[in-house]
Design a protein around this motif. Structure first.
Motif, PDB file in Angstrom:
ATOM      1  N   LYS A 592       1.676  16.062 -34.005  1.00 42.79           N
ATOM      2  CA  LYS A 592       2.555  17.107 -34.523  1.00 42.79           C
ATOM      3  C   LYS A 592       1.821  18.095 -35.423  1.00 42.79           C
ATOM      4  O   LYS A 592       2.309  19.211 -35.643  1.00 42.79           O
ATOM      5  CB  LYS A 592       3.713  16.485 -35.315  1.00 42.79           C
ATOM      6  CG  LYS A 592       4.687  15.668 -34.475  1.00 42.79           C
ATOM      7  CD  LYS A 592       5.759  15.018 -35.349  1.00 42.79           C
ATOM      8  CE  LYS A 592       6.741  14.199 -34.536  1.00 42.79           C
ATOM      9  NZ  LYS A 592       7.756  13.510 -35.374  1.00 42.79           N
ATOM     10  N   GLY A 594      -0.673  19.873 -35.053  1.00 40.37           N
ATOM     11  CA  GLY A 594      -1.198  21.089 -34.426  1.00 40.37           C
ATOM     12  C   GLY A 594      -0.320  22.296 -34.681  1.00 40.37           C
ATOM     13  O   GLY A 594      -0.807  23.378 -35.048  1.00 40.37           O
ATOM     14  N   ALA A 595       0.990  22.142 -34.505  1.00 39.26           N
ATOM     15  CA  ALA A 595       1.917  23.263 -34.708  1.00 39.26           C
ATOM     16  C   ALA A 595       1.960  23.667 -36.175  1.00 39.26           C
ATOM     17  O   ALA A 595       1.997  24.867 -36.511  1.00 39.26           O
ATOM     18  CB  ALA A 595       3.313  22.881 -34.224  1.00 39.26           C
ATOM     19  N   TRP A 596       1.967  22.686 -37.058  1.00 44.67           N
ATOM     20  CA  TRP A 596       2.007  23.000 -38.493  1.00 44.67           C
ATOM     21  C   TRP A 596       0.757  23.759 -38.924  1.00 44.67           C
ATOM     22  O   TRP A 596       0.830  24.760 -39.631  1.00 44.67           O
ATOM     23  CB  TRP A 596       2.138  21.714 -39.304  1.00 44.67           C
ATOM     24  CG  TRP A 596       3.446  21.003 -39.153  1.00 44.67           C
ATOM     25  CD1 TRP A 596       4.681  21.574 -39.014  1.00 44.67           C
ATOM     26  CD2 TRP A 596       3.666  19.590 -39.140  1.00 44.67           C
ATOM     27  NE1 TRP A 596       5.651  20.604 -38.907  1.00 44.67           N
ATOM     28  CE2 TRP A 596       5.058  19.378 -38.986  1.00 44.67           C
ATOM     29  CE3 TRP A 596       2.829  18.480 -39.235  1.00 44.67           C
ATOM     30  CZ2 TRP A 596       5.621  18.103 -38.924  1.00 44.67           C
ATOM     31  CZ3 TRP A 596       3.388  17.212 -39.185  1.00 44.67           C
ATOM     32  CH2 TRP A 596       4.762  17.022 -39.024  1.00 44.67           C
ATOM     33  N   GLY A 598      -1.241  25.448 -37.107  1.00 49.86           N
ATOM     34  CA  GLY A 598      -1.390  26.724 -36.407  1.00 49.86           C
ATOM     35  C   GLY A 598      -0.898  27.891 -37.246  1.00 49.86           C
ATOM     36  O   GLY A 598      -1.581  28.919 -37.384  1.00 49.86           O
TER      37      GLY A 598
END
Length: 615
Positions: A592, A594-596, A598
């Motif tokens: 998870k 990765g999105a944070w 990014g």
């Protein structure tokens, strides 16, 4: 695994707490004395707390009006009995010197013992604020303030609060408007400390009024006016004061005079309903002392240095909030696990589909229910390991000396925002999943999981919201002292990565953790690459979430490695539980980040630049 077996593993196998007995401060202790403390607390929690958890939730604190017009708080007798038993156990002063009535216990053992109470009934409460209040005075108070106020708090005779927030200011302490002026020309000669008169209002004061103890010692933030009688803007003028509910003398005796502190009302909360939460008026003249309006307060430390003193208590309270959140999640997990083992519903899917004539299966046999239980286990047991690790750092800071103590200080600086925020978010999610496991029964009051969720929802706000913790982490903690704390944490994480790279069952996880740590480092650099705080901190909460998940992945990898050291072939179910929960976290949770990261790395301003009118 029970809570006790989990605590025993984390304290004794993973953290090797008994090694602390080699230090002079803890030399009177051994594994047996530590176990005895846990036994006692487990028994009190089971007998005095757990049976009355629902009662404390339903019979909320209420007020009655006294003949003099003041408000008195009424609590269930069970709350009085529980907190009396807690005080008599000695846990209020567990970590203190023998001379202060303490046991000189390691804080890690104290924290583990307090976990039983938080799991049994966080709403009834223990003495977290009282202990924190007294600990602050032990660090910043005078010798007489320690003897009169702290010692009586540690004994359970008096209780303590922290009074920061105000109705108009909330968490913005720079906007504190409570005033403190010298109490007469001779104000500096009072033996209990420079004596001031305070006027103002404080809100959200937990345990701010009750009759469990014979006195309540408030620690109050207030501003001392400048020479022109004006309050200094910002935080520079904030000082800290001891404001007792009832006036005392230098021998710690009540004088029979009520201080000018009045209960204005109770806040009725979603959860933690058994704990009084108050609005207090200081100095409104309802109880004038010596014929004058103004609550009498004694200065703690130096004028204008109150916020630095209060952060001593706030940081301690943040670990306490993390433990409370963790144990509420754990209580829900245990309830959901028990329900799933006993609730028949549905049938297994076979090669031909479902056989309607076959007997129902227990829901724990369904893959999605196992997913929800594994998520709860990974969140709550991982959070408990994190909190105990931080507690062990407190022990290292106070007793290791030299470089070890300095490293512990730096690690605590970086990890405290995570210790508070991560359990308060993800153990709340565990409570939500516990409701889901129960199905429709989960949101009825026939089962306890809805109360656990309500109680835990407060912890994302207690002692600093996620927004505050995120800005503290990304805006201060990872940058302080030229990034020494972050560098030290990275070295600790990589030591675990290198160790686990050679363990077949953990090698893939070690690789994933190494990559996650690298990604966090890159995002940290990119967030601050322009040097513009508004850009760097626009996504401080996603950064906090990614950082927290990376820390928990490290904790789980280290815990799993310890379990495999003891049981390399995974022959014990406990080992399978540790390794399996670690696997779940690495497969389902760590990706998870990765999105944070990014939006952190790109300094995405979607939220910051969104026009108000477009809402």
């Amino acid at each position: 695994m029970t809570l006790r077996t989990t605590l025993d593993f984390l304290l004794n196998d993973w953290l090797d707490t008994t090694a602390l007995t080699g230090r002079e401060r803890f030399s009177d202790h051994n594994r047996e004395t530590f176990d005895a403390v846990l036994d006692t607390c487990e028994r009190i929690a089971r007998e005095k707390y757990a049976p009355f958890n629902r009662l404390a939730d339903v019979e909320e604190p209420r007020t009655v009006t006294e003949p003099d017009g003041s408000l008195r708080v009424v609590l269930p007798q069970a709350t009085h009995d529980a907190q009396k038993a807690y005080a008599e156990s000695g846990m209020l002063s567990a970590a203190q010197d023998y001379e202060m009535g303490g046991m000189q216990l390691p804080y890690s053992v104290e924290a583990a013992a307090n976990a039983f109470f938080a799991c049994a009934s966080v709403s009834i409460g223990t003495g977290m604020l009282t202990t924190g209040n007294a600990n602050l005075l032990m660090t910043h108070g005078t010798a007489l303030q320690k003897e009169v106020f702290a010692k009586n708090e540690f004994s359970g005779r008096w209780s303590g609060t922290m009074c920061l927030s105000e109705p108009q200011a909330g968490s913005s302490l720079s906007d504190v408007a409570t005033r403190a002026v010298p109490d007469g020309a001779d104000f500096a000669n009072d033996q209990l400390g420079p004596r001031y008169r305070l006027k103002g209002n404080k809100m959200w004061i937990s345990s701010g009024e009750h009759e469990i103890n014979e006195n309540i010692i408030h620690l109050v933030l207030a501003k001392i006016p400048d020479a022109d009688g004006k309050l200094v803007p910002g935080t520079r003028g904030i000082s800290l004061f001891i404001v007792p509910k009832k006036m005392v003398n230098t021998q710690g005796e009540l004088t029979g005079v009520r201080n000018d502190v009045a209960l204005a009302g109770l806040n009725h909360k979603l959860g933690w309903r058994g704990t009084t939460n108050t609005l207090l008026n200081f100095g409104e003249g309802k109880f004038p002392v010596d014929g004058q309006a103004g609550a009498v307060g004694y200065l703690v430390g130096q004028p204008g240095k109150g916020l630095a003193c209060m952060f001593h208590m706030m940081n301690e309270a943040r670990i306490g909030v993390g433990i409370a959140a963790t144990m509420l999640g754990m209580a829900g997990y245990y309830a959901a696990l028990d329900y799933a083992k006993n609730r028949p519903q549905g049938r297994p899917i076979t090669g031909a589909g479902k056989d309607a004539a076959a007997p129902q299966t227990r829901i724990i046999e369904h893959a999605d229910v196992k997913r929800m239980l594994l998520a709860q286990k990974s969140y709550c047991e991982g959070a408990l390991a994190l909190e105990l690790y931080c507690a062990r750092l407190v022990d290292e800071y106070h007793t290791a000396g030299g470089a070890e103590a300095e490293e512990a200080r730096l690690l605590l600086e970086v990890l405290t925002p995570i210790a508070k925020s991560w359990p308060s978010e993800w153990c709340l999610e565990a409570n939500s999943l516990a409701i889901q496991v129960h199905g429709g029964y989960g949101y009825t009051r026939d089962f306890p999981v809805e109360q656990y969720w309500r109680d835990n929802r407060l912890n994302m706000i207690h002692e600093g919201t996620h927004g505050i913790q995120g800005m503290d982490l990304l805006g201060r903690k990872v940058l302080m002292e030229e990034g020494r704390g972050l560098t030290l944490l990275s070295h600790r994480v990589m030591a675990t990565v290198h160790r686990c790279s050679g363990i077949p069952a953990l090698a893939a996880h070690a690789k994933a953790l190494g990559k996650a740590l690298q990604d966090v480092g890159t995002a940290t650099q990119q967030a601050w690459s322009t040097g513009v705080p508004a850009e760097a901190l626009a996504n401080a909460v996603p950064y906090l979430q990614a950082f927290g998940h990376t820390v928990l992945a490290w904790i789980w990898l280290d815990v799993a490695a310890c379990a495999l050291d003891n049981d390399p072939k995974q022959e014990q179910l406990a080992t399978q539980g540790h390794v399996g929960a670690a696997q779940f976290f690495f497969h389902y949770e760590l990706p998870k980040i990765g999105a944070w990261l990014g939006v952190v790395q790109s300094r995405d301003l979607t939220c910051a630049s969104f026009p108000e009118g477009a809402f």
